[in-house]
Design an enzyme around this catalytic site. Structure first.
Site, PDB file in Angstrom:
ATOM      1  N   ASN A  67      19.963  -7.477 -30.854  1.00 42.51           N
ATOM      2  CA  ASN A  67      19.944  -7.554 -29.383  1.00 42.51           C
ATOM      3  C   ASN A  67      21.347  -7.567 -28.771  1.00 42.51           C
ATOM      4  O   ASN A  67      21.541  -8.006 -27.647  1.00 42.51           O
ATOM      5  CB  ASN A  67      19.078  -8.741 -28.915  1.00 42.51           C
ATOM      6  CG  ASN A  67      19.562 -10.067 -29.442  1.00 42.51           C
ATOM      7  OD1 ASN A  67      20.626 -10.157 -30.053  1.00 42.51           O
ATOM      8  ND2 ASN A  67      18.790 -11.104 -29.206  1.00 42.51           N
TER       9      ASN A  67
ATOM     10  N   HIS B 152      25.535 -11.973 -27.243  1.00 40.54           N
ATOM     11  CA  HIS B 152      25.270 -13.412 -27.241  1.00 40.54           C
ATOM     12  C   HIS B 152      25.845 -14.022 -25.975  1.00 40.54           C
ATOM     13  O   HIS B 152      26.909 -13.615 -25.514  1.00 40.54           O
ATOM     14  CB  HIS B 152      25.936 -14.094 -28.452  1.00 40.54           C
ATOM     15  CG  HIS B 152      25.903 -15.597 -28.344  1.00 40.54           C
ATOM     16  ND1 HIS B 152      24.807 -16.335 -28.735  1.00 40.54           N
ATOM     17  CD2 HIS B 152      26.796 -16.483 -27.824  1.00 40.54           C
ATOM     18  CE1 HIS B 152      25.043 -17.627 -28.479  1.00 40.54           C
ATOM     19  NE2 HIS B 152      26.245 -17.740 -27.936  1.00 40.54           N
TER      20      HIS B 152
ATOM     21  N   LYS C  63      27.815  -8.499 -30.324  1.00 39.10           N
ATOM     22  CA  LYS C  63      27.546  -8.669 -31.751  1.00 39.10           C
ATOM     23  C   LYS C  63      27.790  -7.334 -32.478  1.00 39.10           C
ATOM     24  O   LYS C  63      27.981  -6.289 -31.838  1.00 39.10           O
ATOM     25  CB  LYS C  63      26.128  -9.221 -31.920  1.00 39.10           C
ATOM     26  CG  LYS C  63      25.968 -10.573 -31.168  1.00 39.10           C
ATOM     27  CD  LYS C  63      24.793 -11.401 -31.609  1.00 39.10           C
ATOM     28  CE  LYS C  63      23.499 -10.997 -30.978  1.00 39.10           C
ATOM     29  NZ  LYS C  63      22.427 -12.034 -31.174  1.00 39.10           N
TER      30      LYS C  63
ATOM     31  N   GLU D 286      30.812 -23.626 -28.315  1.00 39.00           N
ATOM     32  CA  GLU D 286      31.102 -22.263 -28.787  1.00 39.00           C
ATOM     33  C   GLU D 286      32.515 -21.823 -28.414  1.00 39.00           C
ATOM     34  O   GLU D 286      33.183 -21.158 -29.205  1.00 39.00           O
ATOM     35  CB  GLU D 286      30.041 -21.296 -28.231  1.00 39.00           C
ATOM     36  CG  GLU D 286      28.677 -21.546 -28.874  1.00 39.00           C
ATOM     37  CD  GLU D 286      27.505 -20.902 -28.135  1.00 39.00           C
ATOM     38  OE1 GLU D 286      27.740 -20.141 -27.167  1.00 39.00           O
ATOM     39  OE2 GLU D 286      26.351 -21.171 -28.528  1.00 39.00           O
TER      40      GLU D 286
ATOM     41  N   TYR E 243      25.393 -20.772 -35.130  1.00 43.30           N
ATOM     42  CA  TYR E 243      23.933 -20.733 -35.055  1.00 43.30           C
ATOM     43  C   TYR E 243      23.282 -21.947 -35.729  1.00 43.30           C
ATOM     44  O   TYR E 243      22.146 -21.861 -36.197  1.00 43.30           O
ATOM     45  CB  TYR E 243      23.417 -19.431 -35.685  1.00 43.30           C
ATOM     46  CG  TYR E 243      23.569 -18.220 -34.773  1.00 43.30           C
ATOM     47  CD1 TYR E 243      23.053 -18.215 -33.482  1.00 43.30           C
ATOM     48  CD2 TYR E 243      24.208 -17.069 -35.221  1.00 43.30           C
ATOM     49  CE1 TYR E 243      23.179 -17.104 -32.657  1.00 43.30           C
ATOM     50  CE2 TYR E 243      24.343 -15.939 -34.397  1.00 43.30           C
ATOM     51  CZ  TYR E 243      23.816 -15.974 -33.113  1.00 43.30           C
ATOM     52  OH  TYR E 243      23.929 -14.878 -32.292  1.00 43.30           O
TER      53      TYR E 243
HETATM   54  P1  ADP Z   1      19.704 -16.140 -27.821  1.00 40.99           P
HETATM   55  O1  ADP Z   1      20.650 -15.217 -28.556  1.00 40.99           O
HETATM   56  O2  ADP Z   1      18.984 -15.408 -26.715  1.00 40.99           O
HETATM   57  O3  ADP Z   1      20.364 -17.418 -27.354  1.00 40.99           O
HETATM   58  P2  ADP Z   1      18.403 -17.666 -29.973  1.00 40.99           P
HETATM   59  O4  ADP Z   1      19.485 -18.682 -29.873  1.00 40.99           O
HETATM   60  O5  ADP Z   1      16.990 -18.134 -29.983  1.00 40.99           O
HETATM   61  O6  ADP Z   1      18.529 -16.559 -28.821  1.00 40.99           O
HETATM   62  O7  ADP Z   1      18.616 -16.813 -31.299  1.00 40.99           O
HETATM   63  C1  ADP Z   1      19.884 -16.412 -31.677  1.00 40.99           C
HETATM   64  C2  ADP Z   1      19.825 -15.017 -32.237  1.00 40.99           C
HETATM   65  O8  ADP Z   1      19.054 -15.039 -33.427  1.00 40.99           O
HETATM   66  C3  ADP Z   1      19.139 -13.998 -31.351  1.00 40.99           C
HETATM   67  O9  ADP Z   1      19.982 -13.469 -30.350  1.00 40.99           O
HETATM   68  C4  ADP Z   1      18.738 -12.948 -32.378  1.00 40.99           C
HETATM   69  O10 ADP Z   1      19.851 -12.131 -32.699  1.00 40.99           O
HETATM   70  C5  ADP Z   1      18.384 -13.804 -33.573  1.00 40.99           C
HETATM   71  N1  ADP Z   1      16.935 -14.042 -33.627  1.00 40.99           N
HETATM   72  C6  ADP Z   1      16.229 -14.899 -32.859  1.00 40.99           C
HETATM   73  N2  ADP Z   1      14.918 -14.843 -33.170  1.00 40.99           N
HETATM   74  C7  ADP Z   1      14.801 -13.921 -34.155  1.00 40.99           C
HETATM   75  C8  ADP Z   1      13.710 -13.410 -34.921  1.00 40.99           C
HETATM   76  N3  ADP Z   1      12.461 -13.836 -34.714  1.00 40.99           N
HETATM   77  N4  ADP Z   1      13.982 -12.473 -35.850  1.00 40.99           N
HETATM   78  C9  ADP Z   1      15.242 -12.039 -36.072  1.00 40.99           C
HETATM   79  N5  ADP Z   1      16.306 -12.482 -35.394  1.00 40.99           N
HETATM   80  C10 ADP Z   1      16.100 -13.414 -34.449  1.00 40.99           C
END
Ligand code: ADP
Length: 172
Positions: A134, A137, A29, A148, A69
């Site tokens: 983080n 993805h 990302k 995706e 998303y």
């Molecule tokens: P993942 O990326 O581990 O599959 P999710 O699909 O739940 O996780 O969420 C997608 C992305 O949305 C996360 O990687 C993160 O960048 C963002 N995200 C998720 N929860 C939060 C939150 N509480 N606050 C801000 N960003 C979030």
């Protein structure tokens, strides 16, 4: 089928007895790109023995990020998430990796969504601190990998079928 985004029926990798191939969508990302972590993420997958079959740097459209998303649409952070992915302060480095159990293994290698919960040795534990930044993805299921991959690599010829000379050493 060379154009199939994912080898749905886990077809054997050509010439390697007992091996099975699937594909997953992995992306560095924009925060990961800004921080110079692209090579680190690629190295994790390469060194594990997975095969890179698609790679590009892209500033996704709002539509693409919203579709990617889509299941988070109702979340309070959705708007910020889409802006962070699409504002062009850095591209997304989008990839498709292929190999044995790579969808599930990719998630294990990446670690928990919240880096503070990510196990030591995972990518998120190694390189980040907060959930909204983080760095990486990874598809979380067969269905999301399929969706995706076709969303980010939908054009013909964007994914390359090739045989890695390493496969016979890694898998047998
Ligand atoms: P993942 O990326 O581990 O599959 P999710 O699909 O739940 O996780 O969420 C997608 C992305 O949305 C996360 O990687 C993160 O960048 C963002 N995200 C998720 N929860 C939060 C939150 N509480 N606050 C801000 N960003 C979030």
């Amino acid at each position: 089928n060379a154009q199939s985004p994912i080898q749905a029926d886990s077809k054997p990798i050509a010439g390697v007895k007992g091996s099975f191939s699937e594909r997953t969508f992995i992306a560095v990302k924009p925060d990961g790109v800004q921080r110079g972590l692209v090579a680190k993420v690629i190295a994790r997958f390469e060194e594990r023995g997975y095969k890179l079959v698609g790679l590009k740097a892209i500033v996704p459209s709002k539509e693409l990020a919203e579709e990617h998303y889509g299941d988070l649409k109702s979340k309070p952070f959705f708007g910020g998430l889409v802006d962070y992915m699409t504002n062009g302060k850095a591209p997304v480095v989008a990839m498709v990796w292929e190999g044995k159990d790579v969808i599930r293994q990719g998630r294990v290698m990446i670690g928990a969504t919240n880096p503070l919960d990510a196990a030591p040795g995972t990518i998120r534990n190694s390189y980040c601190q907060v959930i909204g930044r983080n760095i990486v993805h990874g598809s979380d299921s067969f269905e999301s990998a399929e969706k995706e991959i076709s969303l980010w690599f939908g054009k013909a010829g964007e994914l390359i079928d090739w045989t890695s000379a390493n496969e016979q050493w890694i898998l047998s």
